[in-house]
Design a protein around this motif. Sequence first.
Motif: not given
Length: 288
Positions: A14-16, A20-21, A25-29, A70-71
């Motif tokens: 569930e993205p917020v 973005t940051e 971070a959540r995707t990487i976890a 992009g970051p």
Amino acid sequence: MKEAAVTVAGIQMEPVFGETEKNVARTIALMEEAASKGAELVVLPELCNTGYVFQSRKEARDLAEEIPAGPTTSAWIGAAKRLNLHVVAGITEKDGVKLYNSAVVIGPDGLIGRYRKVHLWGDEALYFTPGDLGFPVYDTPLGRIGCHICYDCWFPESFRLAALQGAEIMCVPTNWVPIPGQDPNREAMANIIVMGAAHSNSLFVVAADRVGTERGQPFIGQSLIVAQTGWPVAGPASADKEEILIAEINLADARRKRNWNDFNQVLRDRRRDVYDEMLGSAHLPGWH
């Protein structure tokens, strides 16, 4: 021995919107968790770095990023290298003055390619340019990977054109929404569509959806991993929880088991004397 064994993961999250940051971070976890369970290929949802429900073109542009500079893409490239992963993930892309609903294909050695959503859904048409790369299929050490994004799956041509290019697995970042007429006692129509496409093209499919409600828009979850037979090998996931689906598949089955009997093989049996071999797509850069 499985000739082309690959452990794949579909990450439902569930993205917020606008964060973005934190989303990255959540995707990487979640990528780390999937890798700890043996995943070699991870698929994340559509626009998972920004969220989906934009309210203005300016808002979309402010959140969009270039690929690969992009970051977000840089962070995913770093994670893929560290975790020895292949990753397919949805991202809001900026290319000059144009914005695209895109997916990046990343391997341990960096960016492999990108896909731009061909069939835009609803208000996406207010912010994004329709994809202009066709349906590219990428050779990777794991196998031949193609991508769709959400509404692309409702077009049989999308899967067929990828299959004709030798795709073995389709990675589908998606943001499925409720469909009118859905029988609450049946699997989601989106599930039925990707199952049918897998079956009729002899392709594996990993569809990673999001959950939650964003600016009043609910999303239905129910991510799944489908074998080339059309039957799920993991999922569907729940309608409302973050989950990681894991399955070990043999991509060789997409080719070895394409014959249904002594007479019939779905791609070979096409009546090319009745309709065009490439469905009129030869001019697209994604056609090989």
